[in-house]
Design an enzyme around this catalytic site. Structure first.
Site, PDB file in Angstrom:
ATOM      1  N   SER A  64      87.304 -19.160  20.944  1.00 39.82           N
ATOM      2  CA  SER A  64      86.903 -19.347  19.501  1.00 39.82           C
ATOM      3  C   SER A  64      86.273 -20.843  18.890  1.00 39.82           C
ATOM      4  O   SER A  64      85.168 -20.692  19.773  1.00 39.82           O
ATOM      5  CB  SER A  64      88.123 -19.197  18.552  1.00 39.82           C
ATOM      6  OG  SER A  64      88.116 -18.692  17.414  1.00 39.82           O
ATOM      7  N   LYS A 116      91.098 -18.095  -9.513  1.00 37.47           N
ATOM      8  CA  LYS A 116      91.619 -19.276  -9.041  1.00 37.47           C
ATOM      9  C   LYS A 116      93.081 -18.799  -8.258  1.00 37.47           C
ATOM     10  O   LYS A 116      93.326 -19.824  -6.790  1.00 37.47           O
ATOM     11  CB  LYS A 116      91.980 -20.189 -10.159  1.00 37.47           C
ATOM     12  CG  LYS A 116      92.434 -21.560  -9.645  1.00 37.47           C
ATOM     13  CD  LYS A 116      91.355 -22.164  -8.402  1.00 37.47           C
ATOM     14  CE  LYS A 116      91.655 -23.551  -7.979  1.00 37.47           C
ATOM     15  NZ  LYS A 116      90.766 -23.913  -7.014  1.00 37.47           N
TER      16      LYS A 116
END
Length: 182
Positions: A64, A116
């Site tokens: 990764s 949000k």
């Protein structure tokens, strides 16, 4: 932590007697942003020091974000049993909304901005939030894959390398993810 890695990389490039720089990598990965910062700085330092080759040596794991850093090198080497690859993006999380309902907790969340509180672990998932977040992950995955394609080019033997799977060093050599065993 890119700051610690970059300090060591800069020091290696500044060493006047060094013929090259070896990146000893042993990590399952990390943040794509931190890996990208290290990748970009290695490329920048390499362009300023064209006489110094950069080699990545993967020990136990170069997966990764760690593989992202490795592709900045001129050559990548690993042990036959090293773990290499994992070219993908993951964002794990938990959902506690059923638990808090079961124990009788009322969730109260206050926010400004319609999104949000997106993906709040104490609220039920909304399909539109999941779709948005999956799209965001796809963009980051494409960015990672583009860097790998740019760095490894014709050496890559299969598009399967972008599936998030990881391989032994021996398999990684066959797939073109590394340049040699050693």
């Amino acid at each position: 932590n890119s700051d610690d890695i970059l300090a060591a990389v800069k020091e290696a490039f500044l060493e006047k007697n060094a013929k090259g720089v070896v990146l000893r990598i042993n990590s399952p990965g990390g943040s794509p942003v931190e890996a990208g910062i290290v990748y970009d700085e290695i490329k920048r330092l390499r362009s300023l020091n064209r006489d110094k080759k950069v080699y990545a040596v993967i020990t136990d794991a170069g997966a990764s974000g760690a593989y992202y850093i490795a592709i900045a090198a001129d050559g990548i080497y690993a042990n036959q049993a090293s773990i290499v690859g994992s070219i993908g993006v993951v964002a794990p999380g938990f959902g506690y909304n059923h638990l808090i309902e079961k124990i009788g907790v009322e969730r109260r969340i206050f926010s400004s901005g319609a999104n949000k509180a997106m993906l709040d672990p104490f609220s039920p998932l909304k399909s539109e939030d999941v779709s948005y977040f999956e799209g965001l992950l796809k963009v980051v995955h494409r960015q990672f894959a583009d860097r790998v394609k740019e760095s490894r080019g014709e050496r890559l033997k299969s598009q399967e390398v972008f599936s998030g799977l990881f391989w032994t060093g021996e398999q990684a050599l066959e797939l073109g993810l590394i340049d040699g065993l050693g």
